[in-house]
Each structure stands twice: as C-alpha cells, then as structure tokens.
Design a protein around this motif. Structure first.
Motif, short mmCIF file in Angstrom:
data_model
loop_
_atom_site.label_atom_id
_atom_site.label_comp_id
_atom_site.label_asym_id
_atom_site.label_seq_id
_atom_site.Cartn_x
_atom_site.Cartn_y
_atom_site.Cartn_z
N ASP A 104 39.89 41.67 59.90
CA ASP A 104 39.63 42.14 61.26
C ASP A 104 39.50 40.99 62.25
O ASP A 104 38.84 41.11 63.29
N GLN A 105 40.13 39.87 61.93
CA GLN A 105 40.06 38.75 62.84
C GLN A 105 41.36 37.96 62.74
O GLN A 105 41.77 37.53 61.67
N LEU A 106 42.02 37.75 63.88
CA LEU A 106 43.29 37.06 63.88
C LEU A 106 43.12 35.56 64.07
O LEU A 106 43.90 34.77 63.54
N GLN A 107 42.15 35.19 64.87
CA GLN A 107 41.94 33.77 65.14
C GLN A 107 40.46 33.48 65.18
O GLN A 107 39.67 34.34 65.60
N PRO A 108 40.05 32.26 64.82
CA PRO A 108 40.85 31.20 64.18
C PRO A 108 41.08 31.46 62.71
O PRO A 108 40.68 32.48 62.17
N VAL A 109 41.70 30.47 62.05
CA VAL A 109 42.03 30.57 60.64
C VAL A 109 41.10 29.65 59.85
O VAL A 109 40.74 28.56 60.31
N LEU A 110 40.70 30.10 58.68
CA LEU A 110 39.84 29.31 57.80
C LEU A 110 40.71 28.63 56.75
O LEU A 110 41.47 29.29 56.04
N LEU A 111 40.58 27.31 56.64
CA LEU A 111 41.33 26.57 55.63
C LEU A 111 40.52 26.57 54.34
O LEU A 111 39.35 26.18 54.32
N VAL A 112 41.15 27.02 53.26
CA VAL A 112 40.47 27.16 51.97
C VAL A 112 40.95 26.07 51.02
O VAL A 112 42.16 25.85 50.85
N ASP A 113 40.00 25.38 50.41
CA ASP A 113 40.30 24.37 49.39
C ASP A 113 40.29 25.06 48.03
O ASP A 113 39.24 25.40 47.49
N LEU A 114 41.49 25.29 47.47
CA LEU A 114 41.59 25.98 46.19
C LEU A 114 41.12 25.11 45.04
O LEU A 114 40.67 25.62 44.01
N GLY A 115 41.21 23.79 45.19
CA GLY A 115 40.81 22.87 44.14
C GLY A 115 41.90 21.88 43.82
O GLY A 115 42.94 21.82 44.48
N PHE A 116 41.64 21.10 42.79
CA PHE A 116 42.56 20.04 42.37
C PHE A 116 43.47 20.56 41.26
O PHE A 116 43.01 21.17 40.30
N LEU A 117 44.77 20.30 41.41
CA LEU A 117 45.74 20.70 40.41
C LEU A 117 46.28 19.44 39.74
O LEU A 117 46.97 18.64 40.38
N PRO A 118 45.92 19.19 38.49
CA PRO A 118 46.35 17.94 37.82
C PRO A 118 47.86 17.82 37.75
O PRO A 118 48.59 18.81 37.62
N LEU A 188 36.55 25.92 53.42
CA LEU A 188 35.80 26.62 52.39
C LEU A 188 36.21 26.05 51.03
O LEU A 188 37.35 26.20 50.59
N ALA A 189 35.27 25.36 50.38
CA ALA A 189 35.49 24.83 49.03
C ALA A 189 35.06 25.89 48.03
O ALA A 189 33.86 26.18 47.89
N LEU A 190 36.00 26.50 47.35
CA LEU A 190 35.71 27.63 46.49
C LEU A 190 34.81 27.24 45.32
O LEU A 190 34.86 26.12 44.81
N ASP A 191 34.01 28.22 44.89
CA ASP A 191 33.15 28.02 43.72
C ASP A 191 34.01 27.79 42.47
O ASP A 191 35.16 28.24 42.39
N ALA A 192 33.43 27.09 41.52
CA ALA A 192 34.13 26.86 40.26
C ALA A 192 34.42 28.17 39.54
O ALA A 192 33.63 29.12 39.61
N ASP A 193 35.57 28.23 38.89
CA ASP A 193 35.98 29.43 38.17
C ASP A 193 36.62 29.00 36.85
O ASP A 193 37.70 28.39 36.85
N PRO A 194 35.97 29.29 35.72
CA PRO A 194 36.54 28.86 34.42
C PRO A 194 37.92 29.43 34.16
O PRO A 194 38.70 28.83 33.40
N ALA A 195 38.25 30.57 34.78
CA ALA A 195 39.55 31.19 34.55
C ALA A 195 40.64 30.61 35.43
O ALA A 195 41.82 30.93 35.26
N SER A 196 40.28 29.75 36.37
CA SER A 196 41.26 29.20 37.31
C SER A 196 41.91 27.95 36.76
O SER A 196 41.28 27.16 36.04
N ILE A 197 43.16 27.74 37.09
CA ILE A 197 43.86 26.53 36.69
C ILE A 197 43.43 25.34 37.52
O ILE A 197 43.61 24.19 37.12
N ARG A 200 37.70 22.48 40.14
CA ARG A 200 36.85 22.58 41.34
C ARG A 200 35.55 21.83 41.10
O ARG A 200 34.51 22.43 40.83
N VAL A 201 35.64 20.54 41.17
CA VAL A 201 34.46 19.68 41.08
C VAL A 201 34.33 19.02 42.44
O VAL A 201 34.77 17.90 42.65
N HIS A 202 33.78 19.76 43.37
CA HIS A 202 33.70 19.28 44.74
C HIS A 202 32.50 18.36 44.93
O HIS A 202 31.42 18.58 44.37
N THR A 203 32.72 17.34 45.71
CA THR A 203 31.63 16.45 46.08
C THR A 203 31.96 15.83 47.42
O THR A 203 33.11 15.87 47.88
#
Length: 251
Positions: A104-118, A188-197, A200-203
């Motif tokens: 329900d909101q067009l602007q602004p946009v939130l940039l999401v950090d999915l995590g690190f992909l080796p 938005l730095a997403l929470d860690a998810d064991p099922a995700s590839i 997500r070790v954010h610091t």
C-alpha cells in the motif's frame, strides 16, 4: 653532572602547544574507539531486541540505534544489485541487494540486504536463487547502508543496461537514480535463516578503522607528546664541567 638551561620562550610555547595538540588528538582517538565499541554492542543487542514500528523509524532512524522491524510488500525481482567487494572468505562472492516496495505504498523504496552469496574463486557472478514475486513479510535490522568510497570511472550502475547490476560500492543515491524512485535512508538487513543460501552474518563495517586501530593511534599521539618534551630537554641540557685536580710535581 647534567643540568638544563632555560629554553627560549618560543621553544617553550611551541613545545607546550605541540604536546597539548598531540594529547587532545590521542584523547579524541580514545573517544572514537569507545564510541565504536558502544555501537558494536548495541548492534549485537539489536538482533534479539523487540520489533519496532517501521513507520516510526523509517524516515528518521536513531543515529546510534539499529531498530529491528518487520515489513510487508513485494520485491522488485528484476532489479537486483550486487556489491562485489566484500571478502567473507578466500572464494570471494557478492552481497545481494534488492528493492522492496512496501504494501500500500509506492514511494519510497526500501533496499533489502539479502545477504552474502559465496563465490567459486573466479570472477563469475554466483548463480542467484529466484525471489518470490508475490507479497512477502520480512524482518531484520534497519541499518545504515554500506560505506562508500571512490570508484574509478564514476557511477558504475549508469553504464550497465542489464540486471543484476554490480558495483564495488553501493551508493544509495546512485541506486535511487537508477531506479527512478527515492529510497529510505537505511537498508533492511534480513535476519539469519538456516534454510537460506545466503550468508547473513551482518555487522557494522569498521574494517578500515576498527576500535583497536583508534587506540593504536591514540598511543601514537601520546608518544608524540612525550617525544616533544624529551626533545626540548635534550636540546637544552648542559653538562657541568667536572672539577679536575692536578697534582704538581715537587720541584
């Protein structure tokens, strides 16, 4: 025996001014180290903190805080951005960011950090897993964007015509210009998810100037202050002549 003569007034003034400056710089470095240590502690504590209302922190997040929030909306799945300078291990890899449109909101946009992909040790971009195209609910920490630096050739995103786009620095202003839509001031730095590839070790990124380096610089400045005083004393010392007693030969 070594004594000291009174140095010129200008030498005393320069030494005092220099020593005071060095001490103040050392104290400033210690304050910076303590400040960053406190930020790291708050960041670590934020991972288990209660969630806050995103609407209350979205535009004006706390300067020294990292709210844990939950948002709902949809990914702009065709607009991925890759930060290709993080080195989590010797294989390299990319940090993956994707714009997220809140419900329900067009602007602004939130940039999401999915995590690190080796990566695989080559320059080839890792295979990116597909993202859901419908509405999703996300939660994580609302954190400052990655630090910026100088990139040769200017805006790398503007020169690329296909997504995902990559850059060694991720400038939110450049991303907003590339999307043609404004961004929220943080990501938005997403929470860690064991099922995700994704890893997500954010610091907080203090790699260029961690607290320990501030303390090392403080020690250096304090050493300069001591050296200035020592140099003044050495340059103005005088050695008293030793008394010599000569025994005359009898006539």
């Amino acid at each position: 025996m070594i004594g000291f003569r009174r140095p010129p007034w200008w030498a005393l003034l320069l030494t005092a001014a220099g020593a005071l400056l060095f001490v103040r710089l050392g104290i400033w470095q210690l304050h910076r180290a303590d400040f960053k240590d406190a930020l790291l502690r708050r960041y670590a504590a934020s991972a288990s903190a209660p969630r806050q209302d995103f609407a209350k922190v979205a535009e004006t997040p706390p300067v020294d805080g990292f709210p844990r929030v939950q948002v709902s909306g949809r990914y702009l799945v065709e607009r991925l951005y890759l930060l290709d300078n993080p080195q989590h291990d010797e294989r390299g890899g990319v940090e993956v960011f994707v714009p997220f449109v809140l419900r329900d909101q067009l602007q602004p946009v939130l940039l999401v950090d999915l995590g690190f992909l080796p990566g695989n040790g080559t320059a080839q971009v890792p295979q990116l897993p597909p993202l859901p195209s419908g509405d999703v609910s996300l939660q994580g920490l609302y954190v400052p964007p990655p630090p910026l630096g100088f990139e040769m050739g200017g805006d790398a995103l503007a020169r690329q015509t296909q997504w995902p786009k990559s850059s060694i620095f991720l400038d939110p202003a450049a991303v907003a210009h590339d999307l043609g839509r404004p961004l929220y001031p943080r990501v938005l730095a997403l929470d860690a998810d064991p099922a995700s590839i994704y890893v997500r070790v954010h610091t907080l990124d203090f790699s260029s100037m961690p607290p320990a380096r501030h303390r090392a610089y403080a020690f250096q400045w304090f050493s300069f202050a001591i050296a200035a005083v020592v140099i003044l004393l050495v340059l103005n010392r005088r050695r008293k002549p030793r008394e010599s007693h000569f025994q005359n030969d009898p006539e």
